[in-house]
Structure formats: structure tokens, C-alpha cells
Write a protein that holds these residues in place. Structure first.
Motif, mmCIF file in Angstrom:
data_model
loop_
_atom_site.group_PDB
_atom_site.id
_atom_site.type_symbol
_atom_site.label_atom_id
_atom_site.label_comp_id
_atom_site.label_asym_id
_atom_site.label_seq_id
_atom_site.Cartn_x
_atom_site.Cartn_y
_atom_site.Cartn_z
ATOM 1 N N ALA A 187 0.799 -1.219 0.000
ATOM 2 C CA ALA A 187 0.000 0.000 0.000
ATOM 3 C C ALA A 187 0.839 1.279 0.000
ATOM 4 C CB ALA A 187 -0.935 0.004 1.203
ATOM 5 N N ASP A 188 2.154 1.173 0.102
ATOM 6 C CA ASP A 188 3.054 2.340 0.032
ATOM 7 C C ASP A 188 2.686 3.388 1.090
ATOM 8 O OD1 ASP A 188 5.186 3.790 -0.821
ATOM 9 O OD2 ASP A 188 4.270 4.479 -2.679
ATOM 10 N N LEU A 189 2.550 2.917 2.341
ATOM 11 C CA LEU A 189 2.202 3.813 3.439
ATOM 12 C C LEU A 189 3.353 4.021 4.410
ATOM 13 C CD1 LEU A 189 -1.426 2.564 4.143
ATOM 14 C CD2 LEU A 189 -0.762 4.818 3.257
ATOM 15 N N MET A 190 4.423 3.248 4.268
ATOM 16 C CA MET A 190 5.614 3.486 5.074
ATOM 17 C C MET A 190 6.839 3.132 4.240
ATOM 18 S SD MET A 190 5.582 0.400 7.877
ATOM 19 C CE MET A 190 6.082 -1.272 7.452
ATOM 20 N N TYR A 191 7.927 3.781 4.562
ATOM 21 C CA TYR A 191 9.157 3.569 3.801
ATOM 22 C C TYR A 191 10.355 3.646 4.737
ATOM 23 C CZ TYR A 191 9.352 8.686 4.011
ATOM 24 O OH TYR A 191 9.372 9.980 4.445
ATOM 25 N N TYR A 192 11.479 3.136 4.280
ATOM 26 C CA TYR A 192 12.697 3.076 5.090
ATOM 27 C C TYR A 192 13.592 4.263 4.761
ATOM 28 C CZ TYR A 192 16.768 1.111 7.464
ATOM 29 O OH TYR A 192 17.823 0.895 8.323
ATOM 30 N N ASP A 193 13.915 5.056 5.781
ATOM 31 C CA ASP A 193 14.826 6.198 5.643
ATOM 32 C C ASP A 193 16.242 5.688 5.883
ATOM 33 O OD1 ASP A 193 16.455 8.529 6.310
ATOM 34 O OD2 ASP A 193 14.559 9.635 6.286
ATOM 35 N N GLU A 194 17.028 5.568 4.814
ATOM 36 C CA GLU A 194 18.356 4.976 4.925
ATOM 37 C C GLU A 194 19.311 5.842 5.729
ATOM 38 O OE1 GLU A 194 19.750 4.034 1.040
ATOM 39 O OE2 GLU A 194 18.273 2.429 0.738
#
Length: 516
Positions: free
Chosen positions: A185-192
Motif C-alpha cells: 500500500a506504500d504507506l511506510m518507507y525506510y529512511d536509509e
């Protein structure tokens, strides 16, 4: 200063998002309210010392020995339930209609050869069906300007900030977009750079006191199903003073719960995020068996005393569970994009042993013109046990949580009957079922300790020859408290407010009986 929340405390308030078997399942199938014929229903089902009605076989099987003649009964029930949800001082309502068969029974009386009033007078046999619990309801809650989010718990789990939870195929996996197969659902992502998971709803995702943009939230919950009991019973009548009985009860569970949770940016202040939806589906089926033994003693014609004991019900249960998540994001380069994620289909078998139950009853007959009856039912919900998961899991942690969270209770049933004429009787009753939750657990207050259920009832009965007609109206007043979604436990994230559910259920039931 960080606030810490007990994992057990949080587990108590997230019934709509847990696919694993836990203390909520144990209580759902252990907490029953016996229901059968319209006569018993009108009198608060206070039949532990009365007998002579098939409902009593699910309370005190000695009541079967009270029958003087054979009988066939059938009881349909018509239900209208309305639930008012209060979430952050916003009220919403939903309702549901239902038609069910509440009772079907046959009793035969076999007199002894002597046909005297001394010794064993008769051996009575009964077979039939009573309803133990009705799950049917619809409910709705919602509010705007909410600064906690469904995503908070998922972000916490993804970051490993809750040592008792982690990445799940039914939650976190659905919220993350997988570009290789275009799923999620593209509701969270990883901040590298920060090496942390985050969502666009968060204002300051890297602080230890995370704040969110305000969102609007709405959740609808639909439940269906029942617990039914099929009884095979024997009752003995000694001297018309002592009655003994035993019942083999075979129980059947069908429970279905589907929920839709929605969250959206109603103030248009969140970057990218437009809205999201999370759907959850649970279907539970199961069968079990129990044994009941009881006695009724009539020291004088006006007084009847009863006692019974119910073994645990030994259930074999199957759960089917899945979830799905949908979203819309508005990106500068791509515009509005719709995405979705779907969980695997989860099938799981396990066993449940419900608590033992004991009932103590008394009734007083007033000059053959009326009667008053009272039942006190003792149940210790902390003794419920989950057993033998299909993968070999032993549920030791969950059983300890059951012991810590639940307590023993005393359920009260009171009923009265007035014989207005030789053919017409008037009836009324009341039932009270207190919460199974302790007021505190592991040092934390449990707001579900305020849950309660009361039933007010009235009705009438008319006899003409060998036929009987009984009518009952029952009003069930239920108050429960739940969280709208799972709450984070690390103290870094906002915790949602609990919603209250005030349910009023109207039952109209009638029994057609034939004595022979």
C-alpha cells in the motif's frame, strides 16, 4: 519523559487486529448467556431451582426430573440491535436485524412401574437445542482531528521498538510497497540516512516524542454467528421432593467478524498521503462438549433449592483469517496513485478449555398463584486455557495473560411469575453479567473493567388444553470499551483513545408447546 505501557494491557484492547489466538478468543467463547424458551426468557432465565422447562437443562439438568408429562417445544426469535459508538466525543450508530431458532426440544416422561409417590417416580429423557450466545451486531465509530494513527503501531514494529512484536505478513508487509512485484500500500518507507522506518503522517519521525498530522478516522465492524448447544439429558424424580439430572452438551461455534478501518487527510496538510483502508476478516468454527450435573430439593411445597456444576467445555477450534490494505498517495511527479497489499490466507487449529461453572438457586412458590426465582452463577474466567496449537504451540504466554487479566464473577438471574387466571400467566425478569476483567493488571488500570451487560425481560404465557403459547420481550443493555486499532507500547508514539460501544438489543421470542 517516556511512558511505558504493558504489553498485556494493550493486548486487551485490540480485538479487531489480532490474527493470533489470545485471551480475547478465550473470553469470547467462554462468556455465555443461556437462552432457550420464551417462558424462561421472560423470567430472566432464573430456572436453576424450577425446572419443568427445557432451558433449565442448560442451567441445572435436575430440572428435567420436574416434568410430569412429555413435551415438544419450538422457539423462534426476532432481534433488532442498535449500537452507538462514541469515539473522541463523536457519536455514530449502526444496527442489525436477525431471525434465529432459539430452542427446539423434546422431553419424554417414563413413569416407574409402581406409579406411587414413594421412591423413584419417573425417569425423564430430553433431547434438544438451546442458544448460548448471539454474536450478531453492526457497529460504527469515527472522528476527525485525530493525532494518533493506525500506522504508529506498524512503524514501531518495523523499527523493532516493541520487543514482543515484529514484522508481520498481515500488517507491516501490506503497508510497504514492493517495486519488484508492484504490491503493497506504500504507506511506510525506510529512511536509509536515519536507518528508521517512517510514514508521511508523522511530523517529527526521528524524535522520541513523535507527533502526527491530524487525520480523520472511521471504522465499521460487522459480527455474525452464535454458540449453540445440543443437549442429551436424563432426569430422575424421587418422591416429588428430590430431583437429579445429568446432561451431555455438544456445542457448536460459528463466529464471523469483518472490519473496515479508514483514515484520510481531511485537512489536506499531509505530504503525499490522501487516504488508506485496512480490511480484516476472521471466521471461527468449532465444536465442543461438556457435562452438567444437578440437584433440586423441595423441603416443603413452597420452597425449592437447586445446585449444579458444569464441566469446562472442551473445544476444537479452527480460525480462518486474512487482511488487506489499500491507499491513495498524491505524488508531485506521478499524481494520485492507488496501491494495495494482500495478506496470505491463514488457517489455524487450536483447542480451548472454558472455565468450570457452578450455579446455586432458590425459588419460592406463593400460594400456587405465583413464584420468585433467583440464580447465582459462579465463573472464574482466569482459568480458561488455550491448548495444542496446530503447529505444536503451547500458549503458555497467552494462558498467563488470561490468568493475570481475568477474574471470577457472580452472574445474577432473577425472575417472577404471576398466574393471573387459570390459563394466563404474567412474567418478568432481570439478568446481570459483570465484567470478566480485573480492575488492574500488572500495575495498570484496565478500562475494560467497566464493561457490563444487563437484561430486562417481560412476557406472558397462555395454556389451552395440551397446547401452550409463551411470549417474551428482552432488552439487553451492553456497554463495552475498545481501542480502534492496536496501540504502540514503546512510549514514542501517540496512543489512541478508547471508544465506547453502547448496545441495545431488542428480542421478541415466542414458544409453541405441546404436552402429551
Amino acid at each position: 519523559m517516556k511512558k511505558y505501557f504493558s504489553i498485556l494491557l494493550l493486548a486487551l484492547f485490540m480485538p479487531f487486529f489480532m490474527q493470533a489466538q489470545d485471551l480475547l478468543d478465550a473470553l469470547r467463547y467462554s462468556n455465555i448467556q443461556v437462552s432457550g424458551t420464551a417462558r424462561a426468557g421472560a423470567m430472566g432465565n432464573a430456572f436453576g431451582a424450577l425446572g419443568g422447562d427445557f432451558t433449565s437443562i442448560s442451567i441445572n439438568p435436575a430440572g428435567l426430573g420436574v416434568y410430569r408429562s412429555s413435551e415438544l417445544t419450538v422457539t423462534p426469535k426476532f432481534t433488532y440491535g442498535n449500537t452507538e459508538g462514541n469515539y473522541m466525543n463523536t457519536l455514530m450508530e449502526d444496527n442489525k436485524y436477525n431471525v434465529a431458532l432459539n430452542n427446539l426440544s423434546y422431553v419424554t416422561v417414563i413413569p416407574t412401574a409402581s406409579r406411587s409417590d414413594v421412591g423413584l417416580i419417573s425417569v425423564n429423557l430430553g433431547i434438544g437445542y438451546n442458544r448460548l450466545k448471539d454474536f450478531n451486531s453492526n457497529s460504527l465509530i469515527g472522528a476527525s482531528g485525530v493525532t494518533s494513527s493506525f500506522m504508529d503501531d506498524l512503524i514501531e514494529n518495523a523499527n523493532g521498538e516493541d520487543p514482543n512484536a515484529g514484522w508481520s505478513d498481515y500488517y507491516e508487509e501490506l503497508a510497504y510497497y514492493h517495486s519488484d512485484n508492484n504490491s503493497g500500500a506504500d504507506l511506510m518507507y525506510y529512511d536509509e540516512d536515519a536507518e528508521l522506518w517512517r510514514s508521511d503522517i508523522q511530523i517529527n519521525p526521528f524524535d522520541q516524542n513523535i507527533q502526527n498530522h491530524p487525520v480523520a478516522q472511521r471504522k465499521s465492524i460487522s459480527r455474525e454467528g452464535a454458540i449453540d448447544e445440543y443437549n442429551f439429558a436424563v432426569g430422575l424424580n424421587f418422591n416429588h421432593k428430590v430431583y437429579l439430572g445429568a446432561t451431555l452438551g455438544v456445542t457448536d461455534i460459528y463466529y464471523r467478524e469483518s472490519s473496515t478501518y479508514e483514515e484520510w487527510d481531511d485537512q489536506n496538510v499531509i505530504p503525499n498521503f490522501v487516504d488508506m483502508q485496512f480490511d480484516s476478516y476472521l471466521r471461527t468454527t468449532g465444536t465442543g462438549y461438556n457435562f452438567k450435573f444437578g440437584i433440586i430439593y423441595k423441603p416443603v411445597n413452597e420452597v425449592r433449592l437447586g445446585a449444579s456444576i458444569h464441566s469446562p467445555t472442551f473445544y476444537d477450534i479452527h480460525d480462518f483469517f486474512h487482511t488487506s490494505m489499500y491507499s491513495r498517495n498524491d505524488f508531485e511527479d506521478a499524481g494520485v496513485v492507488d496501491d494495495a497489499g494482500y495478506s496470505p490466507l491463514n488457517n489455524y487449529d487450536y483447542q480451548l478449555h472454558t472455565p468450570l461453572r457452578a450455579t446455586f438457586s432458590g425459588a419460592f412458590v406463593i400460594a400456587k398463584k405465583g413464584l420468585i426465582s433467583v440464580d447465582y452463577e459462579y465463573v472464574d474466567y482466569s482459568t480458561a486455557k488455550l491448548r495444542r496449537g496446530g503447529d505444536g504451540y503451547g500458549f503458555s504466554t497467552e494462558n498467563q495473560e488470561i490468568k493475570d487479566a481475568y477474574k471470577s464473577v457472580g452472574n445474577i438471574r432473577v425472575g417472577g411469575e404471576l398466574r393471573a387466571t387459570d390459563n394466563l400467566s404474567l412474567r418478568a425478569g432481570y439478568e446481570y453479567y459483570p465484567t470478566a476483567y480485573r480492575s488492574t493488571s500488572l500495575g495498570n488500570d484496565q478500562f475494560k473493567s467497566n464493561d457490563e451487560l444487563s437484561v430486562y425481560s417481560a412476557g406472558l404465557g397462555y395454556r389451552f388444553g395440551s397446547f401452550t403459547f409463551d411470549l417474551a420481550y428482552r432488552l439487553t443493555d451492553m456497554m463495552e470499551y475498545e481501542l480502534p486499532y492496536s496501540a504502540p507500547s514503546s512510549g514514542f508514539y501517540p496512543v489512541p483513545e478508547a471508544a465506547s460501544f453502547d448496545g441495545l438489543t431488542h428480542d421478541v421470542m415466542f414458544t409453541l408447546g405441546f404436552k402429551f
